[in-house]
Design an enzyme around this catalytic site. Structure first.
Site, PDB file in Angstrom:
ATOM      1  N   TYR A 126       0.730  13.656  -5.872  1.00  0.00           N
ATOM      2  CA  TYR A 126       0.036  12.700  -4.974  1.00  0.00           C
ATOM      3  C   TYR A 126      -0.077  11.409  -5.664  1.00  0.00           C
ATOM      4  CZ  TYR A 126      -3.439  14.672  -7.786  1.00  0.00           C
ATOM      5  OH  TYR A 126      -3.953  14.934  -9.120  1.00  0.00           O
ATOM      6  N   GLY A 127       0.359  11.323  -6.997  1.00  0.00           N
ATOM      7  CA  GLY A 127       0.122  10.251  -7.746  1.00  0.00           C
ATOM      8  C   GLY A 127       1.348   9.428  -8.238  1.00  0.00           C
ATOM      9  N   SER A 128       1.580   9.377  -9.809  1.00  0.00           N
ATOM     10  CA  SER A 128       2.964   8.784 -10.454  1.00  0.00           C
ATOM     11  C   SER A 128       3.971   9.652 -10.091  1.00  0.00           C
ATOM     12  CB  SER A 128       2.371   8.659 -11.851  1.00  0.00           C
ATOM     13  OG  SER A 128       2.116   9.888 -12.505  1.00  0.00           O
ATOM     14  N   ILE A 129       3.811  10.852  -9.983  1.00  0.00           N
ATOM     15  CA  ILE A 129       5.145  11.841  -9.543  1.00  0.00           C
ATOM     16  C   ILE A 129       5.563  11.716  -8.285  1.00  0.00           C
ATOM     17  CG2 ILE A 129       6.082  14.075  -9.851  1.00  0.00           C
ATOM     18  CD1 ILE A 129       3.572  14.684 -11.865  1.00  0.00           C
ATOM     19  N   LEU A 130       5.055  10.775  -7.462  1.00  0.00           N
ATOM     20  CA  LEU A 130       5.629  10.419  -6.170  1.00  0.00           C
ATOM     21  C   LEU A 130       6.791   9.568  -6.462  1.00  0.00           C
ATOM     22  CD1 LEU A 130       2.557   9.382  -3.922  1.00  0.00           C
ATOM     23  CD2 LEU A 130       3.962  11.461  -3.624  1.00  0.00           C
ATOM     24  N   GLU A 160       0.540  17.024 -17.279  1.00  0.00           N
ATOM     25  CA  GLU A 160      -1.014  17.039 -16.517  1.00  0.00           C
ATOM     26  C   GLU A 160      -1.967  17.048 -17.703  1.00  0.00           C
ATOM     27  OE1 GLU A 160      -1.171  15.231 -14.065  1.00  0.00           O
ATOM     28  OE2 GLU A 160       0.355  15.868 -12.710  1.00  0.00           O
TER      29      GLU A 160
END
Length: 165
Positions: A14-18, A82
């Site tokens: 939902y964040g940078s790994i998008l 993470e």
């Protein structure tokens, strides 16, 4: 599939790994993704940090993607990236392409009362400012994890991605 085959996981991001380039560093391949929604959580900005967090919220919902077919080794890479501020939990998301409910792993902020949480995190804003640095930093983190050479992660990677918020 035999019992000796590695288990496959689904991971909700939902964040940078998008960002496809960031996911590719973690997986060492192109990610297979499906858009999805996680209900019962809210995504926040974190003061002074360029990445978001999610915490449980009765009325919240978080848009993101499910990365499918994640191996045990790749899931370990997610755990390394993470770190200790997030806890990996199993949740249920709804796929946006077919409304199917799917069990996934995701990473929830450990300190649900963190005073640094505020506002709404914006992926496009993040992408312009931070994406390249995340790719470089995550690559260094995973290299360190394979061969620490007696160094702490901070020594090997440097200071982790502050945003100056």
């Amino acid at each position: 599939m035999t019992s000796s085959d590695p288990q496959s996981h689904n991971v909700f991001v939902y964040g940078s790994i998008l960002e496809p380039a960031v996911a590719a560093v973690i997986l060492d391949r192109t990610a297979d993704t499906v858009p999805a929604v996680l209900h019962g959580y809210h995504r926040y900005k974190l003061k002074g940090l360029p990445y978001p967090c999610i915490v449980s919220s009765d009325s919240g919902k978080v848009n993101g993607k499910v990365i499918t077919g994640v191996s045990d080794a790749e899931l370990n890479n997610f755990d390394v990236i993470e770190g200790n501020d997030y806890e990996r939990v199993t949740v249920e998301v709804v796929r946006m392409d077919n409304s199917e409910k799917v069990k996934v792993e995701t990473y929830v902020w450990v300190n649900k009362d963190d005073p640094r949480m505020y506002g709404e995190w914006d992926f496009e804003e993040w992408r312009v400012v931070h994406a390249e640095k995340f790719v470089e930093t995550f690559r260094k983190m995973l290299e360190w994890n394979k061969n620490p050479n007696g160094k702490s992660m901070e020594e090997a990677v440097g200071s982790l991605l502050s945003s100056g918020d």
